[in-house]
Motif scaffolding. Structure first.
Motif, short mmCIF file in Angstrom:
data_model
loop_
_atom_site.label_atom_id
_atom_site.label_comp_id
_atom_site.label_asym_id
_atom_site.label_seq_id
_atom_site.Cartn_x
_atom_site.Cartn_y
_atom_site.Cartn_z
N VAL A 141 0.87 -1.18 0.00
CA VAL A 141 0.00 0.00 0.00
C VAL A 141 0.91 1.23 0.00
N ILE A 142 0.86 1.99 -1.09
CA ILE A 142 1.77 3.13 -1.24
C ILE A 142 1.47 4.19 -0.18
N GLY A 143 2.49 4.51 0.63
CA GLY A 143 2.33 5.54 1.66
C GLY A 143 1.94 4.99 3.01
N GLU A 144 1.86 3.68 3.14
CA GLU A 144 1.55 3.08 4.44
C GLU A 144 2.56 1.99 4.75
N ILE A 145 2.68 1.69 6.03
CA ILE A 145 3.50 0.56 6.47
C ILE A 145 2.56 -0.34 7.25
N PHE A 146 2.57 -1.62 6.95
CA PHE A 146 1.70 -2.52 7.70
C PHE A 146 2.24 -2.66 9.13
N ASP A 147 1.45 -2.22 10.11
CA ASP A 147 1.88 -2.37 11.51
C ASP A 147 1.95 -3.85 11.84
N ASN A 148 0.96 -4.60 11.36
CA ASN A 148 0.91 -6.05 11.59
C ASN A 148 0.65 -6.78 10.29
N VAL A 149 1.31 -7.90 10.11
CA VAL A 149 0.98 -8.80 9.00
C VAL A 149 0.94 -10.23 9.55
N TYR A 150 -0.09 -10.95 9.20
CA TYR A 150 -0.10 -12.39 9.42
C TYR A 150 0.31 -12.98 8.08
N PRO A 151 1.62 -13.30 7.91
CA PRO A 151 2.07 -13.76 6.60
C PRO A 151 1.35 -15.05 6.22
N GLU A 152 1.01 -15.16 4.95
CA GLU A 152 0.36 -16.37 4.42
C GLU A 152 -0.94 -16.69 5.14
N GLY A 153 -1.49 -15.71 5.85
CA GLY A 153 -2.79 -15.91 6.49
C GLY A 153 -2.74 -16.82 7.70
N GLY A 154 -1.52 -17.12 8.20
CA GLY A 154 -1.38 -18.02 9.34
C GLY A 154 -1.42 -17.29 10.67
N SER A 155 -0.83 -17.91 11.70
CA SER A 155 -0.97 -17.37 13.05
C SER A 155 0.24 -16.57 13.53
N THR A 156 1.31 -16.56 12.73
CA THR A 156 2.48 -15.78 13.12
C THR A 156 2.19 -14.31 12.87
N LEU A 157 2.69 -13.47 13.76
CA LEU A 157 2.46 -12.04 13.59
C LEU A 157 3.79 -11.36 13.27
N ASN A 158 3.83 -10.66 12.15
CA ASN A 158 5.02 -9.89 11.80
C ASN A 158 4.67 -8.40 11.91
N HIS A 159 5.67 -7.57 12.06
CA HIS A 159 5.40 -6.14 12.25
C HIS A 159 6.21 -5.28 11.29
N ASN A 160 5.69 -4.07 11.02
CA ASN A 160 6.44 -3.05 10.28
C ASN A 160 6.90 -3.53 8.91
N VAL A 161 5.93 -3.97 8.13
CA VAL A 161 6.21 -4.59 6.83
C VAL A 161 5.79 -3.65 5.71
N GLN A 162 6.65 -3.52 4.67
CA GLN A 162 6.32 -2.68 3.52
C GLN A 162 5.51 -3.43 2.47
N THR A 163 5.98 -4.62 2.13
CA THR A 163 5.39 -5.39 1.03
C THR A 163 5.30 -6.84 1.49
N THR A 164 4.15 -7.46 1.29
CA THR A 164 4.03 -8.86 1.72
C THR A 164 3.67 -9.73 0.53
N LEU A 165 4.26 -10.91 0.48
CA LEU A 165 4.02 -11.82 -0.64
C LEU A 165 2.73 -12.58 -0.44
N VAL A 166 1.93 -12.64 -1.48
CA VAL A 166 0.69 -13.41 -1.41
C VAL A 166 0.69 -14.36 -2.61
N PRO A 167 0.97 -15.64 -2.37
CA PRO A 167 1.07 -16.57 -3.51
C PRO A 167 -0.31 -16.97 -4.03
N PRO A 168 -0.37 -17.47 -5.27
CA PRO A 168 -1.64 -17.99 -5.76
C PRO A 168 -2.11 -19.10 -4.82
N GLY A 169 -3.38 -19.09 -4.46
CA GLY A 169 -3.89 -20.07 -3.51
C GLY A 169 -3.46 -19.75 -2.10
#
Ligand SMILES: [Cu+2]
Length: 481
Positions: free
Chosen positions: A267-295
């Motif tokens: 998201v241009i101009g924002e930083i993700f405060d929280n990301v649950y990568p791959e939709g799982g239960s781990t919490l990551n912080h302060n992320v610029q770009t997150t990978l979202v694979p097909p499926g």
């Protein structure tokens, strides 16, 4: 099934508690088995179309959730003027959003509209069991199938059609998201949105009008003409932009149906405060770009601190500006100049030092006017070096981002507006040839003769009506602001 039989249920509970005693200390949110508990009551799931998300679950117990989803094959717009025969879960792309709670027993009803030409099924990645339900839900046109599953693992999961040829069913739009909330629920936020990327392969190139058939060759090469959010170019721009306010927290449930491309979601101009990568239960912080694979999926959360348009993109950036993977989150509210000042100054930059270089002087230039032929020649080169990057070589611009100069009705009745736009820049909503734009053109630092030249060039090209503009006009217009 197990749970509807009281005897089996008892056996199962005994077994489950035995496991606990043996020393299985796994947290229920991380591991499935212990999630099966008592099912109390039943309800029919509220399903929503993107970008809406069903309300958070407030129950503190598992229940039986009845999900009704209908497959509909339907011609819809891929982009203004471009139609495509989509295959959908619920009548739109992506399919309807399903929200359940960890441990729920889902009774799933898949209905295939009688008007469908083909059978379809569903593979939900939230299912523990063969095919994710694909075989159990193989449904002919005019039929309804049913199966049940317990959602053992919390997370954000893709569902998709898995009928052969699988790639083609997915490429035609057959995917959506199912959220399995953890037992303890998700933290409260102010706004939740459903955004799902997908790539589309058409016979005609991007923007070619008419009804476009699916192109298997391009699909095999994973070379899509369209990469879009929520099934259509512009599904999240203009009037359809996502809306929120300064001070609010936003959660995006991001999915990627593919079938071909991994999304570099940003998201241009924002930083993700929280990301649950791959939709799982781990919490990551302060992320610029997150990978979202097909499926696959990701959950991103951020607080809105300043107003403005924040642009959702696949940061494989040609997809955003040339294939459609662009959306807007419009944030209203008071500015906070400490966090973001906006442009504070625009000075002339002279690497050689002011004493050596002087900006082209207005007087010196106006005494030596150029002929129209000279202007067209200078203008052509300037267009290529200065304007082309945004308005494109053919002058057609880019939908939703850069307006066309081809037969532009913006300056047709008043060519001086071209000079105006170049000398002062342009921001805010405008309409060009019936299409809305709301973006920023920076003012161009060019001399009066250069501006007269490139403006004359634009007037005499791209199907515009011709004419000539002069350095004097530029001098006059410069003084206006
Ligand atoms: Cu299908």
């Amino acid at each position: 099934m197990i749970l509807s039989n009281p005897f089996l249920k008892k056996v199962f509970l005994l077994f489950a508690s035995a496991m606990m005693i043996i020393g299985c200390s796994k947290n229920s949110s991380q591991q499935g088995d212990s999630s099966i508990g008592e099912i109390k009551g039943e309800e029919v799931a509220v399903l929503t179309f993107a970008p809406d998300v069903p309300p958070p679950i407030t129950r503190n117990h598992a229940t039986k959730v009845i999900v009704n989803l209908e497959v509909i094959e339907k011609e819809m717009e891929m982009m203004d003027g471009v139609k495509y025969n989509f295959w959908t879960f619920g009548g739109q792309v992506p399919g309807k959003f399903i929200r359940v709670r960890e441990g729920d027993l889902v009774e799933f009803h898949l209905k295939n509209d009688p008007s469908s030409k083909l059978p379809h099924n569903i593979d939900l990645h939230a299912v523990t069991g063969p095919g994710g339900g694909a075989v159990s839900t193989f449904t002919a046109p005019g039929h309804e199938t049913q199966f049940s599953f317990t959602v053992l693992n919390p997370g954000l999961f893709i569902y998709h059609c898995a009928t052969a040829p699988v790639g083609m069913h997915i490429a035609n739009g057959m995917y959506g998201l199912i959220l399995v909330e953890p037992k303890e629920g998700l933290p409260k936020v102010d706004k939740e949105f459903y955004v799902c990327q997908g790539d589309f392969y058409t016979k005609g190139d991007y923007g070619e009008s008419g009804t476009q058939p699916f192109d298997m060759e391009k699909a095999l090469e994973e070379n899509p003409d369209y990469v879009v959010f929520n099934g259509k170019v512009g599904a999240l721009t203009g009037e359809n932009s996502l809306k929120a306010n300064v001070g609010e927290t936003v959660r995006l449930f991001v999915g990627n149906g593919g079938p071909g491309l991994t999304s570099s979601f940003h998201v241009i101009g924002e930083i993700f405060d929280n990301v649950y990568p791959e939709g799982g239960s781990t919490l990551n912080h302060n992320v610029q770009t997150t990978l979202v694979p097909p499926g696959g999926s990701a959950i991103t959360e951020f607080k809105l601190d300043v107003p403005g348009n924040f642009i959702l993109v696949d940061h494989a950036i040609f997809r955003a500006f040339n294939k459609g993977a662009l959306g807007i989150l419009q944030v209203d509210g008071p500015e906070n100049k400490n966090i973001f000042s906006g442009q504070q100054d625009d000075r002339i930059y002279q690497p050689e030092g002011g004493a050596v270089q002087t900006m082209p002087s207005v007087d010196a230039e106006t005494v030596k006017p150029l002929t129209k032929a000279e202007k067209l020649e200078i203008g052509k080169a300037l267009y290529a070096s200065t304007c082309l990057a945004c308005h494109q070589a053919d002058g057609k611009g880019i939908e939703n981002a850069f307006p066309p100069l081809v037969k532009s009705d913006y300056f047709a009745s008043n060519p001086e507006k071209i000079i105006e736009v170049i000398t002062h820049g342009l921001t805010g909503p405008i309409t060009v040839n019936g299409k809305p734009y709301n973006s920023v053109m920076p003012k161009q630092t060019l001399s009066d003769n250069q501006i007269a030249s490139v403006a004359t060039y634009v007037l005499n090209n791209f199907g515009n009506k011709g004419g000539e503009l002069h350095a004097d006009d530029v001098v006059k217009i410069r003084k206006r602001k």
